[in-house]
Write a protein that holds these residues in place. Structure first.
Motif, PDB file in Angstrom:
ATOM      1  N   UNK A 135     -26.976 -24.347 -34.174  1.00  0.00           N
ATOM      2  CA  UNK A 135     -28.100 -23.410 -34.142  1.00  0.00           C
ATOM      3  C   UNK A 135     -28.217 -22.782 -32.759  1.00  0.00           C
ATOM      4  N   UNK A 136     -28.741 -21.567 -32.710  1.00  0.00           N
ATOM      5  CA  UNK A 136     -28.987 -20.941 -31.417  1.00  0.00           C
ATOM      6  C   UNK A 136     -30.222 -21.574 -30.766  1.00  0.00           C
ATOM      7  N   UNK A 137     -30.317 -21.457 -29.451  1.00  0.00           N
ATOM      8  CA  UNK A 137     -31.480 -22.005 -28.756  1.00  0.00           C
ATOM      9  C   UNK A 137     -32.658 -21.039 -28.822  1.00  0.00           C
ATOM     10  N   UNK A 138     -33.734 -21.357 -28.108  1.00  0.00           N
ATOM     11  CA  UNK A 138     -34.960 -20.543 -28.174  1.00  0.00           C
ATOM     12  C   UNK A 138     -34.766 -19.136 -27.615  1.00  0.00           C
ATOM     13  N   UNK A 151     -31.999 -17.432 -28.354  1.00  0.00           N
ATOM     14  CA  UNK A 151     -31.035 -16.791 -29.248  1.00  0.00           C
ATOM     15  C   UNK A 151     -29.600 -16.932 -28.802  1.00  0.00           C
ATOM     16  N   UNK A 152     -29.336 -17.899 -27.911  1.00  0.00           N
ATOM     17  CA  UNK A 152     -27.975 -18.089 -27.403  1.00  0.00           C
ATOM     18  C   UNK A 152     -27.339 -19.325 -28.011  1.00  0.00           C
ATOM     19  N   UNK A 153     -26.013 -19.322 -28.052  1.00  0.00           N
ATOM     20  CA  UNK A 153     -25.281 -20.453 -28.615  1.00  0.00           C
ATOM     21  C   UNK A 153     -25.460 -21.689 -27.741  1.00  0.00           C
ATOM     22  N   UNK A 154     -25.457 -22.848 -28.385  1.00  0.00           N
ATOM     23  CA  UNK A 154     -25.574 -24.099 -27.645  1.00  0.00           C
ATOM     24  C   UNK A 154     -24.180 -24.646 -27.320  1.00  0.00           C
ATOM     25  N   UNK A 155     -24.117 -25.497 -26.298  1.00  0.00           N
ATOM     26  CA  UNK A 155     -22.883 -26.186 -25.943  1.00  0.00           C
ATOM     27  C   UNK A 155     -22.592 -27.248 -27.014  1.00  0.00           C
ATOM     28  N   UNK A 156     -21.402 -27.226 -27.582  1.00  0.00           N
ATOM     29  CA  UNK A 156     -21.057 -28.166 -28.655  1.00  0.00           C
ATOM     30  C   UNK A 156     -20.460 -29.459 -28.109  1.00  0.00           C
ATOM     31  N   UNK A 157     -20.109 -29.468 -26.820  1.00  0.00           N
ATOM     32  CA  UNK A 157     -19.428 -30.641 -26.254  1.00  0.00           C
ATOM     33  C   UNK A 157     -20.252 -31.925 -26.352  1.00  0.00           C
ATOM     34  N   UNK A 158     -21.585 -31.907 -26.069  1.00  0.00           N
ATOM     35  CA  UNK A 158     -22.340 -33.172 -26.190  1.00  0.00           C
ATOM     36  C   UNK A 158     -22.329 -33.732 -27.608  1.00  0.00           C
ATOM     37  N   UNK A 159     -22.438 -32.865 -28.599  1.00  0.00           N
ATOM     38  CA  UNK A 159     -22.414 -33.344 -29.992  1.00  0.00           C
ATOM     39  C   UNK A 159     -21.059 -33.955 -30.321  1.00  0.00           C
ATOM     40  N   UNK A 160     -19.986 -33.342 -29.825  1.00  0.00           N
ATOM     41  CA  UNK A 160     -18.634 -33.866 -30.075  1.00  0.00           C
ATOM     42  C   UNK A 160     -18.448 -35.233 -29.421  1.00  0.00           C
ATOM     43  N   UNK A 161     -18.802 -35.329 -28.155  1.00  0.00           N
ATOM     44  CA  UNK A 161     -18.621 -36.602 -27.440  1.00  0.00           C
ATOM     45  C   UNK A 161     -19.517 -37.686 -28.017  1.00  0.00           C
ATOM     46  N   UNK A 162     -20.741 -37.309 -28.398  1.00  0.00           N
ATOM     47  CA  UNK A 162     -21.637 -38.286 -29.016  1.00  0.00           C
ATOM     48  C   UNK A 162     -21.079 -38.795 -30.334  1.00  0.00           C
ATOM     49  N   UNK A 163     -20.524 -37.889 -31.122  1.00  0.00           N
ATOM     50  CA  UNK A 163     -19.944 -38.301 -32.409  1.00  0.00           C
ATOM     51  C   UNK A 163     -18.786 -39.276 -32.194  1.00  0.00           C
ATOM     52  N   UNK A 164     -17.971 -39.034 -31.177  1.00  0.00           N
ATOM     53  CA  UNK A 164     -16.851 -39.925 -30.881  1.00  0.00           C
ATOM     54  C   UNK A 164     -17.331 -41.335 -30.540  1.00  0.00           C
ATOM     55  N   UNK A 165     -18.259 -41.420 -29.589  1.00  0.00           N
ATOM     56  CA  UNK A 165     -18.748 -42.733 -29.156  1.00  0.00           C
ATOM     57  C   UNK A 165     -19.436 -43.484 -30.287  1.00  0.00           C
ATOM     58  N   UNK A 166     -20.254 -42.778 -31.048  1.00  0.00           N
ATOM     59  CA  UNK A 166     -20.964 -43.423 -32.157  1.00  0.00           C
ATOM     60  C   UNK A 166     -20.003 -43.886 -33.247  1.00  0.00           C
ATOM     61  N   UNK A 167     -18.980 -43.076 -33.511  1.00  0.00           N
ATOM     62  CA  UNK A 167     -18.018 -43.448 -34.558  1.00  0.00           C
ATOM     63  C   UNK A 167     -17.232 -44.693 -34.165  1.00  0.00           C
ATOM     64  N   UNK A 168     -16.853 -44.800 -32.907  1.00  0.00           N
ATOM     65  CA  UNK A 168     -16.138 -46.000 -32.459  1.00  0.00           C
ATOM     66  C   UNK A 168     -16.999 -47.241 -32.691  1.00  0.00           C
ATOM     67  N   UNK A 169     -18.280 -47.153 -32.323  1.00  0.00           N
ATOM     68  CA  UNK A 169     -19.184 -48.297 -32.531  1.00  0.00           C
ATOM     69  C   UNK A 169     -19.285 -48.641 -34.012  1.00  0.00           C
ATOM     70  N   UNK A 170     -19.517 -47.618 -34.840  1.00  0.00           N
ATOM     71  CA  UNK A 170     -19.727 -47.853 -36.280  1.00  0.00           C
ATOM     72  C   UNK A 170     -18.490 -48.472 -36.929  1.00  0.00           C
ATOM     73  N   UNK A 171     -17.323 -47.920 -36.634  1.00  0.00           N
ATOM     74  CA  UNK A 171     -16.107 -48.416 -37.296  1.00  0.00           C
ATOM     75  C   UNK A 171     -15.741 -49.810 -36.800  1.00  0.00           C
ATOM     76  N   UNK A 172     -15.885 -50.048 -35.495  1.00  0.00           N
ATOM     77  CA  UNK A 172     -15.589 -51.390 -34.980  1.00  0.00           C
ATOM     78  C   UNK A 172     -16.561 -52.418 -35.561  1.00  0.00           C
ATOM     79  N   UNK A 173     -17.843 -52.072 -35.688  1.00  0.00           N
ATOM     80  CA  UNK A 173     -18.799 -53.001 -36.299  1.00  0.00           C
ATOM     81  C   UNK A 173     -18.490 -53.189 -37.785  1.00  0.00           C
TER      82      UNK A 173
END
Length: 319
Positions: free
Chosen positions: A245-248, A250-272
């Motif tokens: 989604x665009x920010x307040x 009307x500009x695009x948001x940085x997707x890098x935090x969502x990508x890195x967060x998904x990586x870290x969370x997925x490692x935890x979930x799959x290892x558990x």
């Protein structure tokens, strides 16, 4: 948003994508490409003039989530973002139709004469590699490939010798940067699909496996762990939706935090998930190790450690 998009919702693509992906499991790469192309998956974000649907990137996310959930072994993310990036040429048409298969070497460059982290390169027609002005799409037949099975002996990444590379087409620096952002979004979707399936399998297993007269999921420590896994998966999903989604202003948001967060969370979930199944890290009955390998390969391909350092530096600079 176009009139077509107003009448469609991204989540509606998930069921159709899952059916197509389920149909290709166990097939060869070329057959897989034909089936997925017939289902329209490669062209979700490609222009209609090239046989695509011309939809927003958000419509590609559920496609990749379904592919992750079913552990698809095919360069789907790369095929989709390349079909979008080469919208002005016949290359997009060939990719959308599944006549050609392409992947991306995420590290290295044409100037270095070497590249690496190219998944499924031995089955592809074209490989995209960074160059001094953006990126070049290379004829795979002109390249020397060396499988690197360090992280995944069954589906290795490839090192690529570019000494005799034949260039098919170019992408500008701006277009290549957009492609990388698109790949981060769709890869995050794929990763979320992998972790969602691991969570589902674990919830089913712990609710039916009985020990000492009670299901495993009745035990407090197991319930807490499952709740934590679910929380992290929901966080990853919400972060990815927000990044689209665009920010307040009307500009695009940085997707890098969502990508890195998904990586870290997925490692935890799959290892558990592996832990809660009794530590079955490698067994044909429970193929969760495939999911963990996929996540770790994506993490290495995008050099996520350095990416996190950059995000940390950006945050510190704002406080």
């Amino acid at each position: 948003m176009s009139h077509q998009e107003e009448n469609l919702r991204p989540e509606e693509f998930a069921e159709a994508a899952a059916a197509a992906v389920g149909d290709v499991l166990g097939r060869g790469v070329r057959d897989t490409a034909k089936v997925l192309a017939a289902a329209g998956l490669f062209g979700v974000c490609a222009p209609e003039s090239r046989g695509g649907l011309g939809l927003d990137l958000a419509f590609g996310v559920p496609v990749c989530e379904a592919a992750g959930s079913l552990q698809l072994h095919f360069p789907l993310v790369e095929q989709m973002v390349l079909a979008k990036a080469f919208a002005d040429s016949d290359i997009a048409q060939a990719l959308v139709d599944g006549e050609k298969i392409a992947t991306i070497a995420w590290q290295g460059s044409l100037a270095d004469k070497t590249a690496s982290h190219a998944g499924y390169a031995d089955t592809c027609d074209w490989i995209l590699v960074a160059d001094e002005e953006g990126a070049s799409l290379l004829e795979a037949g002109s390249l020397l490939l060396q499988a690197n099975g360090t992280m995944d002996p069954e589906y290795p990444q490839f090192d690529v010798d570019l000494a005799n590379a034949v260039v098919k087409a170019h992408l500008s620096a701006a277009a290549f940067a957009t492609l990388v952002d698109d790949a981060l979004v769709l890869s995050a979707g794929f990763i979320n699909g992998l972790s969602a399936e691991a969570l589902t399998r674990t919830a089913q297993y712990t609710s039916t496996r009985v020990q000492f007269g009670r299901p495993l999921s009745a035990k407090q420590v197991v319930r807490h762990t499952l709740a934590h896994m679910k929380l992290l998966h929901e966080s990853s999903t919400a972060a990815l939706r927000r990044a689209l989604l665009t920010n307040e202003f009307g500009m695009s948001r940085d997707v890098a935090p969502a990508f890195s967060g998904a990586l870290g969370n997925a490692v935890f979930i799959i290892e558990k998930a592996i832990h809660l199944h009794g530590g079955m890290g490698f067994t044909w009955e429970l193929p969760l190790h495939y999911s963990l390998r996929e996540v770790r390969k994506i993490e290495a391909a995008f050099n996520n450690g350095r990416r996190l350092e950059g995000l940390g530096a950006q945050f510190i600079a704002t406080v």
